[in-house]
Design an enzyme around this catalytic site. Sequence first.
Site, PDB file in Angstrom:
ATOM      1  N   ASP A 160      45.647 114.000  48.879  1.00  0.00           N
ATOM      2  CA  ASP A 160      44.432 113.291  48.463  1.00  0.00           C
ATOM      3  C   ASP A 160      44.854 111.957  47.862  1.00  0.00           C
ATOM      4  O   ASP A 160      45.991 111.799  47.408  1.00  0.00           O
ATOM      5  CB  ASP A 160      43.633 114.115  47.437  1.00  0.00           C
ATOM      6  CG  ASP A 160      42.166 113.716  47.400  1.00  0.00           C
ATOM      7  OD1 ASP A 160      41.331 114.438  47.982  1.00  0.00           O
ATOM      8  OD2 ASP A 160      41.848 112.668  46.801  1.00  0.00           O
ATOM      9  N   SER A 161      43.919 111.005  47.854  1.00  0.00           N
ATOM     10  CA  SER A 161      44.241 109.699  47.260  1.00  0.00           C
ATOM     11  C   SER A 161      43.794 109.619  45.805  1.00  0.00           C
ATOM     12  O   SER A 161      43.878 108.559  45.190  1.00  0.00           O
ATOM     13  CB  SER A 161      43.596 108.579  48.081  1.00  0.00           C
ATOM     14  OG  SER A 161      42.217 108.821  48.207  1.00  0.00           O
TER      15      SER A 161
ATOM     16  N   ARG B 246      35.539 127.702  52.719  1.00  0.00           N
ATOM     17  CA  ARG B 246      36.777 128.037  52.012  1.00  0.00           C
ATOM     18  C   ARG B 246      37.089 129.528  52.152  1.00  0.00           C
ATOM     19  O   ARG B 246      38.230 129.927  52.358  1.00  0.00           O
ATOM     20  CB  ARG B 246      36.680 127.631  50.531  1.00  0.00           C
ATOM     21  CG  ARG B 246      36.804 126.126  50.314  1.00  0.00           C
ATOM     22  CD  ARG B 246      36.894 125.768  48.835  1.00  0.00           C
ATOM     23  NE  ARG B 246      35.617 125.851  48.158  1.00  0.00           N
ATOM     24  CZ  ARG B 246      34.772 124.828  47.966  1.00  0.00           C
ATOM     25  NH1 ARG B 246      35.073 123.632  48.410  1.00  0.00           N
ATOM     26  NH2 ARG B 246      33.646 125.005  47.337  1.00  0.00           N
TER      27      ARG B 246
ATOM     28  N   CYS C  66      31.162 115.091  57.138  1.00  0.00           N
ATOM     29  CA  CYS C  66      29.960 115.147  56.310  1.00  0.00           C
ATOM     30  C   CYS C  66      29.139 113.876  56.496  1.00  0.00           C
ATOM     31  O   CYS C  66      28.324 113.506  55.659  1.00  0.00           O
ATOM     32  CB  CYS C  66      30.320 115.358  54.841  1.00  0.00           C
ATOM     33  SG  CYS C  66      31.349 114.055  54.159  1.00  0.00           S
TER      34      CYS C  66
ATOM     35  N   ASP D 170      39.064 117.462  55.758  1.00  0.00           N
ATOM     36  CA  ASP D 170      37.718 117.398  55.164  1.00  0.00           C
ATOM     37  C   ASP D 170      37.501 116.019  54.537  1.00  0.00           C
ATOM     38  O   ASP D 170      37.402 115.886  53.318  1.00  0.00           O
ATOM     39  CB  ASP D 170      37.575 118.510  54.110  1.00  0.00           C
ATOM     40  CG  ASP D 170      36.156 118.597  53.565  1.00  0.00           C
ATOM     41  OD1 ASP D 170      35.227 118.076  54.202  1.00  0.00           O
ATOM     42  OD2 ASP D 170      35.978 119.197  52.477  1.00  0.00           O
TER      43      ASP D 170
HETATM   44  N1  SAH Z   1      37.873 119.680  50.700  1.00  0.00           N
HETATM   45  C1  SAH Z   1      37.445 119.320  49.374  1.00  0.00           C
HETATM   46  C2  SAH Z   1      36.478 118.165  49.365  1.00  0.00           C
HETATM   47  C3  SAH Z   1      36.999 116.869  49.975  1.00  0.00           C
HETATM   48  S1  SAH Z   1      36.112 115.443  49.523  1.00  0.00           S
HETATM   49  C4  SAH Z   1      36.887 120.567  48.665  1.00  0.00           C
HETATM   50  O1  SAH Z   1      36.790 121.629  49.304  1.00  0.00           O
HETATM   51  O2  SAH Z   1      36.563 120.485  47.477  1.00  0.00           O
HETATM   52  C5  SAH Z   1      37.046 114.149  50.199  1.00  0.00           C
HETATM   53  C6  SAH Z   1      38.303 113.776  49.445  1.00  0.00           C
HETATM   54  O3  SAH Z   1      38.989 112.796  50.202  1.00  0.00           O
HETATM   55  C7  SAH Z   1      38.123 113.178  48.050  1.00  0.00           C
HETATM   56  O4  SAH Z   1      38.796 113.972  47.117  1.00  0.00           O
HETATM   57  C8  SAH Z   1      38.775 111.781  48.134  1.00  0.00           C
HETATM   58  O5  SAH Z   1      39.521 111.469  46.958  1.00  0.00           O
HETATM   59  C9  SAH Z   1      39.704 111.946  49.312  1.00  0.00           C
HETATM   60  N2  SAH Z   1      40.046 110.733  50.094  1.00  0.00           N
HETATM   61  C10 SAH Z   1      39.228 109.734  50.497  1.00  0.00           C
HETATM   62  N3  SAH Z   1      39.876 108.881  51.307  1.00  0.00           N
HETATM   63  C11 SAH Z   1      41.160 109.328  51.418  1.00  0.00           C
HETATM   64  C12 SAH Z   1      42.317 108.878  52.126  1.00  0.00           C
HETATM   65  N4  SAH Z   1      42.276 107.813  52.909  1.00  0.00           N
HETATM   66  N5  SAH Z   1      43.447 109.600  52.024  1.00  0.00           N
HETATM   67  C13 SAH Z   1      43.489 110.706  51.229  1.00  0.00           C
HETATM   68  N6  SAH Z   1      42.420 111.182  50.564  1.00  0.00           N
HETATM   69  C14 SAH Z   1      41.279 110.509  50.643  1.00  0.00           C
END
Ligand code: SAH
Length: 394
Positions: A247-248, A206, A337, A297
């Site tokens: 995000d979802s 970040r 990840c 991510d």
């Molecule tokens: N970048 C973030 C962490 C991401 S974790 C940070 O720095 O804190 C992954 C995220 O993807 C989660 O919040 C989850 O809700 C979201 N997610 C999972 N599948 C998804 C999809 N198909 N579309 C959008 N978001 C999704």
Amino acid sequence: MKTVQVRDGKERSLQKRHPWVFQGSVASGKADSGETVRVVGGDGGFLAWAAYSPTSTIRLRAWSFDEAERIDAAFFERRVSQALAVRARLPIASDAMRLVHGEADGLPGLIVDRYADTLSVQFGSAGAERWKAVIADALLKATGLARLYERSDASVRSLEGLEPRTGWLHGGGATEVTIREHDWRLTVDVAEGHKTGFYLDQRDSRKLFADTVRHFGCQRVLNCYSYTGGFSVAALHGGAAHVTSVDSSAPALARAEAHVALNGFDASRHTTLDADVNQTLRNALQRGERFDAIVLDPPKFAPTVAHAERAARAYKDINRLALQLLVPGGLLFTFSCSGGISADLFHKIVASAGLDAGVDGLFYARLGAAPDHPMTVTFPEGEYLKGLVVIRAS
Ligand code: SAH
């Protein structure tokens, strides 16, 4: 003390200090869930002290390879203070950090994150569960903190034959905590947040994102899989004119909005989209939108190698779309990840996404988890988070 014998020829991984013994490598011996056993080789020679897990395919997790060491309260105090001593020497620009990273800190199955004055702990193995009270005491004593929240609700618990459990183990009060990270502040709900509350492993990425957005003068930023908007706040700190967080999870996006306000940025510089990322990228392309920087991510597409092929296609798809959405000279911060996807394979996936997109890219940096999530030579499974920074050339 019960003894468990490993099959002839299966001593090697323990001798190389890998902490796991799989079910198929056990010749004889049984114990209760989490009980400490003496592990011996085919010739009866000592190999390790380990926690026994009757239901898991990972039947044994080694606590110690030293025959003279006793697995007792003092042992856990020693391991906890060693883990804290390592953190004290690391450059961690935050009051939130991973204090114990399971196997890498010699405490298999135990995850301890500190969020300001609060500890959030996951007991993810039969052994860690068995020693819960002792470990909790050791943590409170070593940190001097009074609030310890248990987040033993990860799916790995069921493989270990353990029920999920969450709640205060010590102290109490509000489960929302404000943390400082680099130049910004964020909030974490240790009861409701993902994992133990937040993705601490991305802390340094970040920061690099903030710095790179500033250096390249990126104005329009798209943060995909934003969770609570850590990369979005970083982009605003880096001087981006506008960030879209996708995000979802609606609660995660609400918190992302709150984070923009908490850090003093005008709400008009941030948009949230409660939507599927893949679909969002396709829609944006169709509308002819373009971005100066994009973060991808996603959650774990491939928990193990068995899922790698399907996951590879999913990674390639979103990376191709993101590269197409970037202006020439634009930046892609892309992550995986998935334990089942190696760093090399991830590099190949992103490179072939570039080929499919008809886009030339420069690999500018390779990223990994922040250093409070250490990797050890003896436990390669510990490597999970990898990232690439790509500059779109044409
Ligand atoms: N970048 C973030 C962490 C991401 S974790 C940070 O720095 O804190 C992954 C995220 O993807 C989660 O919040 C989850 O809700 C979201 N997610 C999972 N599948 C998804 C999809 N198909 N579309 C959008 N978001 C999704």
